[in-house]
Enzyme design. Structure first.
Site, PDB file in Angstrom:
ATOM      1  N   ASN A   2      -3.749  25.397   6.117  1.00 57.63           N
ATOM      2  CA  ASN A   2      -3.171  24.609   5.030  1.00 57.63           C
ATOM      3  C   ASN A   2      -3.722  23.196   5.078  1.00 57.63           C
ATOM      4  O   ASN A   2      -3.548  22.474   6.066  1.00 57.63           O
ATOM      5  CB  ASN A   2      -1.641  24.579   5.163  1.00 57.63           C
ATOM      6  CG  ASN A   2      -0.987  23.639   4.156  1.00 57.63           C
ATOM      7  OD1 ASN A   2      -1.585  23.258   3.157  1.00 57.63           O
ATOM      8  ND2 ASN A   2       0.249  23.273   4.429  1.00 57.63           N
ATOM      9  N   THR A   3      -4.391  22.784   4.016  1.00 58.16           N
ATOM     10  CA  THR A   3      -4.820  21.397   3.875  1.00 58.16           C
ATOM     11  C   THR A   3      -4.460  20.931   2.480  1.00 58.16           C
ATOM     12  O   THR A   3      -4.176  21.734   1.589  1.00 58.16           O
ATOM     13  CB  THR A   3      -6.337  21.242   4.137  1.00 58.16           C
ATOM     14  OG1 THR A   3      -6.672  19.846   4.163  1.00 58.16           O
ATOM     15  CG2 THR A   3      -7.176  21.952   3.091  1.00 58.16           C
ATOM     16  N   SER A   4      -4.444  19.634   2.286  1.00 53.12           N
ATOM     17  CA  SER A   4      -3.986  19.091   1.015  1.00 53.12           C
ATOM     18  C   SER A   4      -4.939  19.470  -0.122  1.00 53.12           C
ATOM     19  O   SER A   4      -6.155  19.524   0.045  1.00 53.12           O
ATOM     20  CB  SER A   4      -3.856  17.572   1.105  1.00 53.12           C
ATOM     21  OG  SER A   4      -5.061  16.981   1.544  1.00 53.12           O
TER      22      SER A   4
ATOM     23  N   ASN B  82       1.568   9.637  13.515  1.00 50.93           N
ATOM     24  CA  ASN B  82       0.701  10.087  14.608  1.00 50.93           C
ATOM     25  C   ASN B  82       1.333  11.311  15.255  1.00 50.93           C
ATOM     26  O   ASN B  82       2.129  11.228  16.188  1.00 50.93           O
ATOM     27  CB  ASN B  82       0.487   8.970  15.628  1.00 50.93           C
ATOM     28  CG  ASN B  82      -0.661   9.271  16.566  1.00 50.93           C
ATOM     29  OD1 ASN B  82      -0.595  10.202  17.365  1.00 50.93           O
ATOM     30  ND2 ASN B  82      -1.739   8.517  16.444  1.00 50.93           N
TER      31      ASN B  82
ATOM     32  N   GLY C  20       4.587   3.835   9.753  1.00 47.70           N
ATOM     33  CA  GLY C  20       3.241   4.411   9.739  1.00 47.70           C
ATOM     34  C   GLY C  20       2.813   5.033  11.047  1.00 47.70           C
ATOM     35  O   GLY C  20       2.113   6.043  11.074  1.00 47.70           O
TER      36      GLY C  20
ATOM     37  N   HIS D 271       0.877  -1.177   0.000  1.00 50.05           N
ATOM     38  CA  HIS D 271       0.000   0.000   0.000  1.00 50.05           C
ATOM     39  C   HIS D 271       0.909   1.220   0.000  1.00 50.05           C
ATOM     40  O   HIS D 271       2.036   1.197   0.480  1.00 50.05           O
ATOM     41  CB  HIS D 271      -0.968   0.016   1.186  1.00 50.05           C
ATOM     42  CG  HIS D 271      -0.331  -0.207   2.515  1.00 50.05           C
ATOM     43  ND1 HIS D 271       0.352   0.762   3.204  1.00 50.05           N
ATOM     44  CD2 HIS D 271      -0.284  -1.315   3.296  1.00 50.05           C
ATOM     45  CE1 HIS D 271       0.787   0.290   4.347  1.00 50.05           C
ATOM     46  NE2 HIS D 271       0.427  -0.976   4.434  1.00 50.05           N
TER      47      HIS D 271
ATOM     48  N   ALA E  49       0.228  18.033   2.651  1.00 45.40           N
ATOM     49  CA  ALA E  49       0.560  19.153   1.771  1.00 45.40           C
ATOM     50  C   ALA E  49       1.412  20.137   2.560  1.00 45.40           C
ATOM     51  O   ALA E  49       1.066  20.521   3.678  1.00 45.40           O
ATOM     52  CB  ALA E  49      -0.705  19.836   1.283  1.00 45.40           C
TER      53      ALA E  49
ATOM     54  N   ASP F 228       5.372   0.230  12.894  1.00 50.26           N
ATOM     55  CA  ASP F 228       4.268   0.117  11.934  1.00 50.26           C
ATOM     56  C   ASP F 228       3.513  -1.169  12.210  1.00 50.26           C
ATOM     57  O   ASP F 228       3.556  -1.684  13.335  1.00 50.26           O
ATOM     58  CB  ASP F 228       4.792   0.187  10.488  1.00 50.26           C
ATOM     59  CG  ASP F 228       5.785  -0.919  10.140  1.00 50.26           C
ATOM     60  OD1 ASP F 228       5.936  -1.873  10.938  1.00 50.26           O
ATOM     61  OD2 ASP F 228       6.416  -0.844   9.065  1.00 50.26           O
TER      62      ASP F 228
END
Length: 593
Positions: free
Chosen positions: A555-557, A342, A338, A10, A446, A182
């Site tokens: 700011n967001t993607s 967090n 991964g 993934h 982003a 992860d």
């Protein structure tokens, strides 16, 4: 020397390293437009080669982030150790998803491409990974359609070593403690502890599956009605709305052991028996029925479980981090995997342990392991740790290409005298702007080149963004991009956070001034921006600060919900047209609805 790094399963990705320079690093999803694309990263690899101006015939080494033979050995040992529970793998369930998963043959034939996160046959996945170990050169050449001669040597890299290389070698630290965590790695490792010293990484300890913080969080993410391995960020955001109703019960799921160790109480889980992200009947008996998979409102009960899950992760992370700091005496921590996405836990690791410095890889998940695998090879070859750009490594587009896309779209546009000033003025008026500049950033956040921007002072900005533009759950927060030299005026720590992987408290007296970036629990996932990091973005935020007195923007993607961040100007224009964005800053060109 050219090294091509690859990752799959993934968040497939490819990276190209030339000597001690990272030439390119791209997620496959950005090019195929399939979110979390796990197919072989053919397009990403080809794009990396094109950015580098070379062909596959020029590549000296190919580094893959997984060792299939070690995975098979671990899987067989695990199967025997947990008999008879592991006989459940033959049922081939779809986990929390209805019906059966893909068959053994289908899993191999489909090259692991999944309809959902648990859509695979465990045995088929093992065979597929083993097959790749022996046939990677031909897979790569066929995927790229390359028929010429090649000279590259193939390297199968330990998964957690790839994560560790992506963390320590990219960090600014000569010496750092390393934690990678992860779901599971190729040899069964779920948490890896090491020390990085210059160009070397030395193992300290490995915690093996099924005692996995990533699997623990993913299983409960599925119970909460979200997609395991994909929606953990949603659960982290939901946790802010919860109360400690179930905290004591959830603490029983993870036992903290001496010397920084931990283990899961497996009676609450079935991931070790089924190979899928599911909880056990005991978990259901304790916490009640699972939430149905829905984008509707979330009951308070499930927010409370998310809260407890998040706190337990943070407490376990602190337990591990404090031990490795004491064991190594290191003053800096580098982290990847991964779980390192967090950002709430990361903030506590920095502020509540003896570590003085912190670095998290921007592409901390398996996509970043492509880059880590390449670095593991290049640094070991004596070429040194990478220098130069480490974030904005994707495709870039010329002004001619940007303008051509606008002309083909039929949109009316103008060339701004200073796009930063034009955008800042629009944001100050309450407009929401798609911001598309330079080379695409790596990782899931982003960071100022493929962003949707808004005014942090707007009381309705968060709801407008969630409902009209991002089309996502109303509980999800938005992050600030703040001038690095002024972040201490608004946040409890002014520690540099250029890749948006640290959460800090918003100072209480500032919260009413910037409600759009202040989460329910009074925190924010901060990105600090300096002129050295991103000159154009710094100039934009500085211009906004001059107009408003507030040195930050929301700011967001730049994407709609359930689609990847935009890559090309065409992607940006399509997103602009199908959402309620007010304006688009495409390079120097300005478009307004």
């Amino acid at each position: 020397m050219y090294v091509l790094g690859l990752s799959q399963v993934h968040d497939a990705a490819a990276a190209l390293v030339k000597d001690d320079e990272i030439v390119a690093f791209i997620d496959e999803e950005r090019l195929t437009r399939v979110k979390h694309d796990g197919s072989f990263p053919a397009r990403a690899a080809q794009a990396c080669l094109e950015i580098g101006g070379i062909t596959l015939g020029d590549v000296d080494h190919v580094a893959y982030y997984w060792q299939g033979r070690r995975e098979v050995r671990h899987a067989l040992t695990h199967f025997v150790r947990y008999l008879p529970a592991t006989l459940s793998v033959f049922q081939n369930t779809g986990g929390i998803f209805a019906g059966k998963a893909s068959s053994l043959v289908s899993t191999v034939r489909q090259q692991g491409v999944q309809q959902h996160p648990d859509d695979y046959h465990v045995g088929g996945a093992l065979l597929l990974h083993l097959k790749r170990s022996f046939t990677l050169p031909s897979i790569l050449k066929n995927a790229l359609g390359y028929t010429g001669p090649t000279k590259f040597k193939t390297h199968l890299i330990d998964h957690h070593l790839a994560h560790a290389a992506s963390a320590h070698y990219l960090s600014p630290f000569e010496r750092s403690a390393i934690i990678t965590w992860d779901g599971i790695g190729s040899d069964g490792t779920s948490t890896y502890l090491a020390v990085g010293e210059g160009d070397t990484i030395r193992d300290l300890r490995r915690v093996k599956f099924p005692h996995s913080l990533g699997a623990h969080y993913a299983c409960v993410t599925g119970y909460l009605g979200f997609n395991p391995t994909r929606d953990e960020g949603k659960v982290m955001g939901l946790a802010a709305y919860g109360k400690p109703t179930y905290l004591d019960q959830l603490r029983k799921l993870v036992r903290l052991l001496p010397d920084g160790n931990y283990e899961l109480d497996l009676s609450y889980f079935r991931h070790h028996a089924t190979g899928k992200h599911v909880v056990s009947p005991k978990f259901i008996d304790t916490f009640g029925p699972a939430r149905e998979r829905s984008k509707g409102p979330v009951e308070q009960k499930y927010a409370d479980i998310a809260y407890g899950l998040q706190v337990v992760l943070e407490e376990t992370g602190l337990h591990v981090a404090r031990w490795i700091q004491q064991e190594t005496g290191a003053t800096a921590l580098s982290t990847a995997g991964g779980v390192a996405l967090n950002s709430v836990m990361n903030g506590r690791l920095l502020l509540e342990t003896p570590f003085e410095d912190f670095y998290a890889q921007p592409a901390a998940a398996d996509d970043g392991a492509a880059l880590g695998a390449a670095l593991a090879v290049s640094v070991k070859a004596g070429l040194g740790r990478p220098r130069g750009e480490q974030v904005f490594l994707g495709p870039g587009f010329s002004e001619n290409e940007l303008e051509k896309a606008l002309i083909e779209s039929g949109l009316s546009y103008q060339r701004a005298e200073r796009i930063t000033d034009t955008t800042a003025a629009a944001l100050a008026e309450g407009k929401i702007v798609g911001w598309f500049q330079g080379r695409m950033e790596c990782g899931p956040r982003a960071l100022g080149n493929r962003s949707i921007l808004a005014d942090p002072r707007g009381k309705d900005t968060k709801d407008r963004l969630n409902e009209k533009i991002k089309h996502r759950e109303p509980f999800r927060p938005f992050a600030p991009s703040c001038l690095a030299d002024r972040s201490g005026e608004y946040f409890a720590s002014d520690y540099p956070s250029p890749v948006m992987l640290l959460v800090f408290d918003v100072l209480e007296h500032q919260r009413d001034q910037v409600p759009a970036i202040t989460h329910e629990d009074g925190t924010a996932r901060v990105q600090t921006v300096s002129a050295a990091d991103n000159p154009a973005y710094y100039e934009l935020i500085s211009a906004f600060a001059k107009l408003t007195g507030v040195p930050m923007v929301v700011n967001t993607s730049f994407n709609d919900n359930e689609e990847p961040i935009v890559n090309s100007p065409g992607d940006a224009i399509r997103c602009f047209l199908k959402t309620d964005l007010d304006a688009l800053a495409l390079g120097p060109f300005w478009v307004e609805k």
